[in-house]
Scaffold this active site. Structure first.
Site, mmCIF file in Angstrom:
data_model
loop_
_atom_site.group_PDB
_atom_site.id
_atom_site.type_symbol
_atom_site.label_atom_id
_atom_site.label_comp_id
_atom_site.label_asym_id
_atom_site.label_seq_id
_atom_site.Cartn_x
_atom_site.Cartn_y
_atom_site.Cartn_z
ATOM 1 N N HIS A 106 42.422 22.069 27.969
ATOM 2 C CA HIS A 106 42.717 23.139 28.674
ATOM 3 C C HIS A 106 44.160 23.004 29.409
ATOM 4 O O HIS A 106 44.297 22.815 30.511
ATOM 5 C CB HIS A 106 41.636 23.469 29.910
ATOM 6 C CG HIS A 106 42.148 24.585 30.834
ATOM 7 N ND1 HIS A 106 42.664 25.819 30.486
ATOM 8 C CD2 HIS A 106 41.480 24.624 32.175
ATOM 9 C CE1 HIS A 106 42.920 26.527 31.587
ATOM 10 N NE2 HIS A 106 42.202 25.964 32.705
ATOM 11 N N LYS A 133 36.445 23.040 27.124
ATOM 12 C CA LYS A 133 35.818 21.903 27.477
ATOM 13 C C LYS A 133 36.147 20.673 26.542
ATOM 14 O O LYS A 133 36.421 19.555 27.029
ATOM 15 C CB LYS A 133 34.433 22.300 27.241
ATOM 16 C CG LYS A 133 33.185 21.031 27.284
ATOM 17 C CD LYS A 133 33.083 20.363 28.687
ATOM 18 C CE LYS A 133 33.033 18.927 28.444
ATOM 19 N NZ LYS A 133 33.931 18.096 28.093
ATOM 20 N N CYS A 148 33.224 18.749 32.694
ATOM 21 C CA CYS A 148 34.742 19.262 32.880
ATOM 22 C C CYS A 148 35.656 19.326 31.727
ATOM 23 O O CYS A 148 35.575 18.197 30.932
ATOM 24 C CB CYS A 148 35.336 18.312 34.070
ATOM 25 S SG CYS A 148 34.313 17.850 35.608
ATOM 26 N N CYS A 188 44.984 29.727 35.464
ATOM 27 C CA CYS A 188 44.512 29.487 34.285
ATOM 28 C C CYS A 188 44.652 30.623 33.457
ATOM 29 O O CYS A 188 44.271 30.459 32.202
ATOM 30 C CB CYS A 188 43.269 28.976 34.448
ATOM 31 S SG CYS A 188 43.187 27.524 35.756
#
Lengths: 388, 393
Positions: free
Chosen positions: A336, A332, A210, A87
């Protein structure tokens, strides 16, 4: 400080979300956007090197993806290096770009982050969602990142007797911020009650704790400090970067509630830039899960251990608060796309520090920090930006 | 929710099962055999010990059993196809060195039958082992004698135990070994000495088994142990015995997994002579100071570990290779526990409903079946509520 510094002269960003576009189209859109954003224009022939951050989610072009960027960015013959740190891929790609300029090797560099995640069936997506965690031990116990961050959240809430409402508050704030970001994946206002009533995913984390699974890309154009003025009167200076690493598996780390990689990265970035934490006007932190934003505030040195929860609940981290955090909606709510996130955060710093962030503008922002984490903390990078 | 089974060493002085409720969708022949053998620590730790198996084991189980028990590979004999319980028992009892016999009854696995299933281990030799006083085989065809078949109900009157045989687990395979009859003997209902009658393919095997031959016998070193399914419904919805050959999910190569069995199954760590730190899992070098010389193996404790973090992985948040488990058993809990100074372990929770274990609780680690990968089952230690209570790790 005599070293040459790098500056952002342009930045591009696709929409984030479940998109019809494939990886090539996303690369093209992001790069074209970055080139078009340069105030006095830039010839592609001026770009001396490029770095691509991507995981290659679901198996897309796992080898040699760099060549695809060279094609879609129309940079024939230009060296391109693919950077993969899960990430944090684009955060580390940016760092490589900055180093290429600081070293004097290049005058103009392109940095792109990309991930296409929604074109694989759900089983394959869940296969890939955890591949950057520790495969041999963590995953063999049945964990993906939701589970690993669930463990960290349970340890954090217990260790600090923290108010679990702070997790919901992070979600509420970042959703609110994303409303003002036309590129954001989730543009929907939510309440704390809705967040607390959403289905459990990996307790104490719920669905609204998430980040979503997003497609998207972002591109950055960097130039040497002294050549940047050729392209724009308002470049954004990159004052310093820092990076760190830690054990891959949570079980092997010294602490369950502190990310050593983030701490090291932040310390290095501040040391190299010669700036102090109190001069930072906004933070773009890696909130893949709401608990990660709390940990980031503490690890980056903006809240003492255990006090990030109270800081979030005080409203200080909202736009207009004393320390706005994730004004673009964060991972969030903005979304992402794994390999794109680090570049997307820098895009936001570029817009904010040039006063171009529209209704999510942090008033008078002069200095921004971005924080990009790989996996559950195995790698992290921090970058400090300043308006000139 | 599957019904609980009870498992434990049979040989308490009062003769009861020292019960421990567990649910068993992650149990199979291998994990039951390991659990039964681990209940005989004295015999298993004897120098020169050998291990024999009876029942439907996968080929190659001898290597995994040796790894799970920390024995040299040669200590566990390869399974003998179609061996009868009586023949295997005679062989095990006839060794000069201490030996172990483990038998598995898997008839209920895969929903093939309604009989209880489980594993049983007997230890022979040494001061505490069982003793086979005599045995003989009466030649003949048991089916002609009218005693074959799969009634599943043992006769245990007058100290005579008939080992019940069931139908083959797989078409054309050998008949399964029934253990419920022997269990009746072991649990004390027929006393410390027992006559066993086995309907073996080669004839009627009759043996006189002395289960408590020694005055020094103690519950801490039992000669036999039994693990039994309370209800075959625990197997409902179980995947086929043989796992799929193609796995969907993250990949741990077979060779890597097998090389790590001591750490995965026995919590084997390495102790550094230079800095004193422990490295878990074993990696051939100290993770603290980098020293690779003179590292000594150390087994971390498997009981009384303190829980430091927990989460329940809900439907959809599991890695795809756990899809089948979630389909069958639903959500599961995963925790981090402290095994020793500087060493944490990540374990899935078994036997209790998800969320039953909290930070600060104590857990024990038990070997259980995990997931199929590359055409074979993978196994791991899982956490169950500690029977030792608050024991400092």
């Amino acid at each position: 400080m005599t070293r040459r510094r790098a500056a952002l002269i342009g930045a591009g960003h696709t929409k984030f979300g479940v998109l019809p576009d494939g990886p090539r189209a996303l690369l093209r859109q992001a790069v074209d956007g970055a080139v078009a954003s340069v105030d006095r224009g830039v010839e592609r022939s001026a770009i001396g090197e490029a770095f691509l951050g991507t995981l290659g989610f679901a198996g897309w072009q796992l080898g040699n993806a760099s060549a695809v960027l060279a094609e879609e960015a129309r940079l024939p013959g230009v060296p391109v290096t693919r950077v993969e740190n899960a990430c944090a891929s684009a955060g580390f790609a940016l760092r490589s770009g900055v180093q290429a300029i600081e070293s004097g090797a290049r005058d103009v560099v392109l940095v792109v982050g990309l991930e296409k995640m929604n074109d694989a069936p759900s089983t394959r997506r869940r296969y890939w969602l955890g591949v950057s965690g520790d495969t041999e031990w963590e995953r063999m116990a049945g964990l993906t990142f939701a589970g690993v961050y669930g463990l960290m959240a349970s340890a954090y809430l217990t260790e600090h007797h923290a108010d679990p409402d702070a997790l919901a508050e992070v979600a509420v704030k970042n959703h609110e911020n994303a409303l003002a970001n036309p590129n954001a994946h989730l543009r929907k206002r939510i309440t704390r009650e809705e967040a607390k009533a959403s289905p459990l995913v990996a307790d104490p984390l719920r669905l609204f704790d998430c980040c979503p699974v997003s497609d998207g890309a972002a591109a950055l154009l960097l130039a040497g400090e002294e050549v940047a003025k050729r392209f724009t009167d308002t470049p954004v200076l990159i004052e310093g970067t820092g990076a760190g690493s830690d054990a891959l598996a949570l079980q092997d780390r010294a602490s369950l509630t502190k990310l050593a990689a983030t701490r090291r990265a932040a310390d290095e970035a501040f040391r190299r830039s010669g700036t102090e934490r109190r001069s930072v006007d906004l933070l773009e932190v890696h909130d893949c899960f709401t608990i990660a934003e709390l940990l980031a505030l503490e690890d980056l040195g903006f809240a003492p251990a255990g006090e990030a929860a109270a800081l979030e609940l005080s409203g200080a981290t909202r736009i207009g608060g004393a320390l706005p955090v994730n004004p673009d909606g964060g991972l969030k709510a903005k979304g992402h796309p794994i390999g794109a996130t680090g570049a997307s955060q820098a895009y936001e710093a570029f817009r904010q520090l040039r006063g171009e962030a529209g209704s999510r503008q942090v008033k008078g922002a002069r200095r921004a920090l971005t924080h990009n984490v790989g996996g559950s903390g195995a790698s992290a990078t921090v970058t400090l930006f300043a308006a000139v | 929710m599957p019904s609980p089974i009870r498992a434990g060493a049979w040989a308490s002085p009062a003769g009861e099962l020292e019960g421990h409720p567990v649910v068993g969708p992650d149990e199979d022949a291998f994990t039951l055999a390991v659990a039964a053998l681990e209940a005989l620590p004295t015999v298993a730790a004897s120098p020169g010990v050998s291990v024999r198996t009876v029942g439907e084991f996968e080929p190659g189980v001898e290597d995994d059993l040796a790894a799970a028990l920390g024995l040299p590979p040669s200590a566990v004999r390869p399974p003998v196809p179609r061996v009868s319980f009586g023949a295997a028992l005679s062989e095990a009892a006839g060794q000069e060195a201490p030996s172990l016999l483990v038998a598995i009854d898997e008839r209920a696995i895969g929903g093939a039958g309604s009989a209880p299933a489980g594993a049983l281990a007997l230890g022979f030799g040494g001061p505490d082992g069982a003793r086979l006083r005599s045995h003989r085989t009466v030649p003949g065809d048991p089916s002609v004698m009218g005693m074959g078949g799969g009634s599943g109900s043992p006769s245990s009157s007058s100290g005579v135990v008939r080992l019940d045989h069931g139908p083959a687990v797989e078409p054309g395979g050998p008949p399964s070994v029934g253990l419920s009859g022997l269990r009746a003997a072991l649990t004390g209902s027929v006393g410390p000495s027992v006559t066993l009658v086995d309907l073996a393919p080669e004839g009627l095997w009759i043996g006189e088994l002395d289960l408590r031959p020694s005055a020094s016998w103690s519950p801490a070193s039992p000669a036999g142990a039994i693990f039994r399914w309370e209800s075959p419904s625990a197997f409902a919805g179980r995947p086929a015995r043989r796992p799929p050959t193609v796995s969907e999910g993250a990949y741990v190569p077979r060779a890597t997994y097998r090389a790590e069995r001591a750490s995965r199954w026995r919590f084997a760590a390495e102790r550094c002579p230079r800095c004193g730190a422990r490295t878990f899992p074993k990696r051939g070098a100290c993770s603290t100071c980098g020293n690779a010389e003179g590292l000594t193996d150390e087994l971390l404790p498997r009981t009384g570990l303190a829980v430091e973090a927990t989460t329940v992985v809900h439907r959809g948040a599991q890695p795809s290779e756990f899809d089948r488990q979630v389909e069958v058993s639903g959500e599961y809990e995963v925790l981090l526990a402290r095994a020793a100074e500087g060493v944490r372990v990540t374990l899935q929770v078994a036997d209790v409903p998800p969320g039953a274990i909290s930070i600060g609780d104590r857990i024990d680690a038990r070997l259980r079946r995990l997931i199929p990968m590359e055409g074979e089952w993978r196994y791991a230690l899982k956490a169950v509520p500690s029977r030792d209570g608050a024991v400092p790790a």
